[in-house]
Scaffold this motif. Sequence first.
Motif, PDB file in Angstrom:
ATOM      1  N   PHE A  22       0.847  -1.215   0.012  1.00  0.00           N
ATOM      2  CA  PHE A  22       0.086  -0.003  -0.017  1.00  0.00           C
ATOM      3  C   PHE A  22       1.038   1.207   0.102  1.00  0.00           C
ATOM      4  N   ASP A  23       1.862   1.192   0.956  1.00  0.00           N
ATOM      5  CA  ASP A  23       2.717   2.390   0.883  1.00  0.00           C
ATOM      6  C   ASP A  23       3.610   2.649  -0.402  1.00  0.00           C
ATOM      7  N   TYR A  24       3.988   1.543  -0.862  1.00  0.00           N
ATOM      8  CA  TYR A  24       4.656   1.485  -2.147  1.00  0.00           C
ATOM      9  C   TYR A  24       3.999   2.235  -3.164  1.00  0.00           C
ATOM     10  N   LEU A  25       2.609   1.858  -3.455  1.00  0.00           N
ATOM     11  CA  LEU A  25       1.734   2.296  -4.430  1.00  0.00           C
ATOM     12  C   LEU A  25       1.563   3.836  -4.175  1.00  0.00           C
ATOM     13  N   LEU A  26       1.383   3.829  -3.038  1.00  0.00           N
ATOM     14  CA  LEU A  26       1.114   5.412  -2.633  1.00  0.00           C
ATOM     15  C   LEU A  26       2.079   6.551  -2.895  1.00  0.00           C
TER      16      LEU A  26
END
Length: 229
Positions: A22-26
């Motif tokens: 999630f954080d990577y895509l964000l």
Amino acid sequence: MGYTYVLYLDVLIALLAANFLFDYLLLWATGEVSGNFSNKKRLSLGALLGALYFLLVYFARLEFIPGYGYLRFPVTILAVGGGMIWVAFRPQTWRKFLSLLGFFVGIGLVAGGAGVATAYVTGDGMSPNPIWGTLMAIAAILLIAELGWGVVHRRLWEKVYYVPIEIGIGGRKTRINALVDTGNRLRDPLTGRAVVVVELKHLAEIIPVPLYTALAKFSDDFGQIDSLL
């Protein structure tokens, strides 16, 4: 009377992996929509910082470590987000940093809200469903980026319609990505060979310096090129 909490390692690993993704895509979406691109290594390091923060909050909530209240302060959350931005993009100015942070927080709030809502709707009673929540949050990031900025469409376009080509002049070579479009139907009127339109800056490493300098000065006044012949 005390209580015992059973910690399932596989569940924790799955939660960490989902949080990292999630954080990577964000971070990826933040860079794409703001035009501040980064590489996979920096994005991964930024996402790793977010995953470590999630781990601290997770253990603090279970009272394995103290400080749950401090970890959930808005200032702390914002500081962690700022740290992720700095690690992932290394912005050179405060203006760029605040711009990135604004995109990061805005996309994160919408995507996170969609994930939490989905988790509780698909859960059992008061127990949210983390799998569906995570999937919806990830889908929300991609949807926001696509609807607002066409990020997904642009990336697919680059994968399908961009091809690597090699240009050589006098023994020097350079490789660039060429767009497959209507320009590929251009032909030299004398030889009939296909013509590739290239920006001058991409030829800086292979054409003679005097020629490059002269062409750069001419700008759009192509009539002056005759003086080089």
